[in-house]
Design an enzyme around this catalytic site. Structure first.
Site, PDB file in Angstrom:
ATOM      1  N   ASP A   1       0.848  -1.212   0.000  1.00 19.56           N
ATOM      2  CA  ASP A   1       0.000   0.000   0.000  1.00 19.56           C
ATOM      3  C   ASP A   1       0.874   1.250   0.000  1.00 19.56           C
ATOM      4  O   ASP A   1       0.460   2.293  -0.503  1.00 19.56           O
ATOM      5  CB  ASP A   1      -1.029   0.000   1.148  1.00 19.56           C
ATOM      6  CG  ASP A   1      -0.433  -0.029   2.538  1.00 19.56           C
ATOM      7  OD1 ASP A   1       0.757  -0.378   2.698  1.00 19.56           O
ATOM      8  OD2 ASP A   1      -1.166   0.303   3.500  1.00 19.56           O
TER       9      ASP A   1
ATOM     10  N   GLY B   1      -2.715  -6.255  18.883  1.00 17.87           N
ATOM     11  CA  GLY B   1      -1.434  -6.854  18.498  1.00 17.87           C
ATOM     12  C   GLY B   1      -1.601  -8.070  17.607  1.00 17.87           C
ATOM     13  O   GLY B   1      -0.665  -8.828  17.396  1.00 17.87           O
TER      14      GLY B   1
ATOM     15  N   SER C   1      -5.345  -4.504  12.752  1.00 15.64           N
ATOM     16  CA  SER C   1      -5.614  -3.064  12.728  1.00 15.64           C
ATOM     17  C   SER C   1      -6.489  -2.561  13.859  1.00 15.64           C
ATOM     18  O   SER C   1      -7.401  -1.763  13.643  1.00 15.64           O
ATOM     19  CB  SER C   1      -6.279  -2.653  11.418  1.00 15.64           C
ATOM     20  OG  SER C   1      -5.405  -2.831  10.395  1.00 15.64           O
ATOM     21  N   SER C   2      -6.197  -3.035  15.069  1.00 14.22           N
ATOM     22  CA  SER C   2      -6.940  -2.469  16.197  1.00 14.22           C
ATOM     23  C   SER C   2      -6.633  -0.979  16.307  1.00 14.22           C
ATOM     24  O   SER C   2      -7.486  -0.194  16.723  1.00 14.22           O
ATOM     25  CB  SER C   2      -6.605  -3.199  17.490  1.00 14.22           C
ATOM     26  OG  SER C   2      -5.215  -3.219  17.686  1.00 14.22           O
TER      27      SER C   2
ATOM     28  N   ASP D   1      -5.202   0.159   6.188  1.00  7.56           N
ATOM     29  CA  ASP D   1      -5.990  -0.150   7.387  1.00  7.56           C
ATOM     30  C   ASP D   1      -7.082   0.887   7.619  1.00  7.56           C
ATOM     31  O   ASP D   1      -8.239   0.548   7.889  1.00  7.56           O
ATOM     32  CB  ASP D   1      -5.078  -0.200   8.622  1.00  7.56           C
ATOM     33  CG  ASP D   1      -3.952  -1.198   8.440  1.00  7.56           C
ATOM     34  OD1 ASP D   1      -4.008  -1.979   7.468  1.00  7.56           O
ATOM     35  OD2 ASP D   1      -3.021  -1.184   9.257  1.00  7.56           O
TER      36      ASP D   1
HETATM   37  C1  GLA Z   1       0.248  -2.469   8.423  1.00 12.02           C
HETATM   38  C2  GLA Z   1       0.117  -1.063   7.870  1.00 12.02           C
HETATM   39  C3  GLA Z   1      -0.552  -1.057   6.492  1.00 12.02           C
HETATM   40  C4  GLA Z   1       0.103  -2.057   5.542  1.00 12.02           C
HETATM   41  C5  GLA Z   1       0.270  -3.409   6.213  1.00 12.02           C
HETATM   42  C6  GLA Z   1       1.060  -4.380   5.374  1.00 12.02           C
HETATM   43  O1  GLA Z   1      -1.005  -3.006   8.694  1.00 12.02           O
HETATM   44  O2  GLA Z   1      -0.630  -0.258   8.749  1.00 12.02           O
HETATM   45  O3  GLA Z   1      -0.527   0.244   5.960  1.00 12.02           O
HETATM   46  O4  GLA Z   1       1.327  -1.563   5.057  1.00 12.02           O
HETATM   47  O5  GLA Z   1       0.922  -3.303   7.484  1.00 12.02           O
HETATM   48  O6  GLA Z   1       0.374  -4.703   4.206  1.00 12.02           O
END
Ligand code: GLA
Length: 408
Positions: A40, A126, A130-131, A176
Site C-alpha cells: 500500500d 497486536g 488493525s486495532s 488499514d
Molecule cells: C500495516 C500497515 C498497512 C500495511 C500493512 C502491510 O497493517 O498499517 O498500511 O502496510 O501493514 O500490508
C-alpha cells in the site's frame, strides 16, 4: 461477542464509570487483508475487508473542556485537556485519540466539547488486525457525532493515518484506515493506493468462509522492522529509476539486479509480484476461479516469508497447517496478513468444512508451538459509523467507492 453485546457493555460500563447515560455510541472495525501485503506504500493494490470485530465507544458531553477516557482494557481514566495543543503523552494507548483529536480540530477548524467516553473492543490487540486503525476511526467518528461535523470519508481515513504516523510513529500506508472507514457488508475493499480510490468488490458467496487465525505472537510495528521494509522499497525504486512501482515490471527488477544488494532485490521482487497477484486475484474472484485465488494467496505467503521477510515461525506454522489440510479438506488458500512479524493468518475455505479446519488449526498449532491461538471467522462488514445518537451536522460531499458487479 457480537456488536450488540459489545455496545451494551460499553454503555453499561459508561454508566458505571461516569454515573450518566451515554448519548452517542460510535464503532469502527478492524480489518483483515485477503491479499496485497506491504504494497500500500508502494502505489500498489490491496484487497482487505472490514471485520465483524469492532472498537465501540460510548460517550456523552460533560460540559467541561476535558475529555475523560476509560477503557475495558483497564488502567486509570485518562484526562485530556482540549484547550491548546494536544501533545503525545502517557499512557501510550491514549496517543491514538490524542492525535485524532488534535487533527480533527485542526482540519475542521473547530473546537471540541468536553466529553466522557468508555472504550470497548473485540478486535484482538497486536493481532495484525488493525486495532489501532479501528481505534482512530472510532474516535474520529465519535468526534463527528459530538461536533455535528460530518467529514468526507477519505479525509477522515487520512486524518487517522496522520495520527498513526505522528502519534504512534508507524509510517503506515493507507490500507488499514481505508478498510475501517470504507468497509461495507459483503464487500471487499479493493484500494488503488496510487489514486487513493477504493472500489467495493462483492464477496457474498455463502459457500466461502474466511478464517482469521491469531498466532498470539504479538507484533510491534513501531520498533523499526516496518519502517526498514518501507525504506528497502524506496531504495529499490530509486535504483530502478522509475517514479512509481506501478510502472515497474519484473524485467526492470532483473535488469537492475546487479546494482542492488540481495535484500533490496528480493524486496523489489516481492513488490512487483504482489501487485500482479492482487490484480490476478480480482480477476479470479470476478470469474469465480476460487482455486486460482487460493494459489495466489499461497504464493503471497511464500513471497512475504522468503523475499520480504515479514513472517515468523508461528505464522509459517499456522499457514503450513492450513495448506497441508489442502483442497481436499476444504482449504482454498492461506497466508499471513497485516504488518507482520507476528499476528494473524487469513485462510479462505469452503464454508461446509470451516469448523473442521478451525479445529485442526487450533489443535495442531497448539501442539506444535505450545501457544493457544485465537481463531474466528468473519464476513466482510460495515465500516466506521455512529451506532446510536444522531449527528445533525452539515453534510459534506462524500468520496464514495466505486462498485463492481456482483459475483459468486
Ligand atoms: C500495516 C500497515 C498497512 C500495511 C500493512 C502491510 O497493517 O498499517 O498500511 O502496510 O501493514 O500490508
Amino acid at each position: 461477542m457480537d456488536i450488540n453485546t459489545l455496545t451494551h457493555e460499553a454503555q453499561s460500563a459508561f454508566k458505571a464509570t461516569f454515573e450518566n447515560d451515554a448519548t452517542i455510541t460510535a464503532a469502527a472495525p478492524g480489518r483483515v487483508n485477503l491479499i496485497g501485503e506491504h504494497i500500500d506504500y508502494c502505489d500498489g493494490f490491496v484487497l482487505p475487508f472490514a471485520l465483524e470485530q469492532n472498537i465501540v465507544i460510548a460517550a456523552a458531553p460533560n460540559g467541561t473542556s476535558t475529555a475523560r477516557l476509560a477503557s475495558s482494557m483497564g488502567g486509570d481514566t485518562v484526562e485530556i485537556d482540549l484547550v491548546g495543543d494536544i501533545l503525545e503523552s502517557t499512557p501510550k494507548w491514549a496517543n491514538y485519540p490524542r492525535g485524532v483529536m488534535q487533527y480533527f480540530r485542526e482540519q475542521n477548524g473547530c473546537t471540541l466539547p468536553g466529553f466522557d467516553a468508555y472504550i470497548t473492543s473485540n478486535v484482538p490487540a497486536g493481532g495484525g488486525l488493525s486495532s489501532s486503525a479501528a481505534f482512530e476511526l472510532a474516535v474520529a467518528t465519535l468526534l463527528e457525532g459530538l461536533t455535528a461535523i460530518t467529514m468526507d470519508t477519505r479525509e477522515k481515513a487520512l486524518l487517522a493515518q496522520k495520527a498513526e504516523h505522528n502519534y504512534a510513529h508507524v509510517p503506515c500506508g493507507i490500507m488499514d484506515q481505508f478498510a475501517s472507514a470504507f468497509g461495507e457488508n459483503n464487500h471487499l475493499v479493493l484500494i488503488d493506493c496510487q489514486s487513493g480510490q477504493p472500489t467495493l468488490v462483492p464477496f457474498e458467496n455463502p459457500d466461502l468462509t474466511v478464517i482469521v487465525a491469531n498466532t498470539c505472537v504479538a507484533h510491534e510495528l513501531s520498533d523499526g522492522g516496518y519502517a526498514a521494509r518501507r525504506k528497502n522499497t524506496e531504495d529499490g525504486l530509486a535504483i530502478i529509476g522509475k517514479n512509481s512501482w506501478r510502472d515497474v515490471s519484473q524485467d526492470d527488477v532483473e535488469s537492475a539486479k546487479d546494482q542492488m544488494d540481495d535484500t533490496t532485490y528480493r524486496r523489489s521482487r516481492h513488490v512487483v509480484g504482489e501487485i500482479q497477484r492482487v490484480m490476478d486475484a480480482v480477476k479470479a474472484l470476478e470469474s469465480n476461479h476460487f482455486a486460482a485465488l487460493g494459489t495466489l494467496m499461497d504464493a503471497s505467503h511464500t513471497s512475504l516469508r522468503d523475499d520480504f521477510e515479514v513472517s515468523c515461525e508461528e505464522l509459517d506454522i499456522m499457514v503450513e497447517i492450513a495448506q497441508s489440510i489442502g483442497t481436499d479438506g476444504g482449504v482454498i488458500g492461506s497466508r499471513r496478513t497485516g504488518g507482520g512479524f507476528g499476528g494473524s493468518t487469513v485462510t479462505l475455505c469452503e464454508s461446509s468444512k470451516a469448523d473442521a479446519i478451525i479445529a485442526a488449526l487450533h489443535t495442531q498449532y497448539e501442539s506444535r508451538t505450545g501457544i493457544t491461538p485465537e481463531i474466528f471467522t468473519s464476513r466482510p462488514s460495515q465500516g466506521a459509523r455512529i451506532l446510536e445518537g444522531t449527528s445533525h451536522g452539515k453534510q459534506v460531499l462524500q468520496s464514495s467507492p466505486e462498485e463492481l458487479d456482483p459475483i459468486g
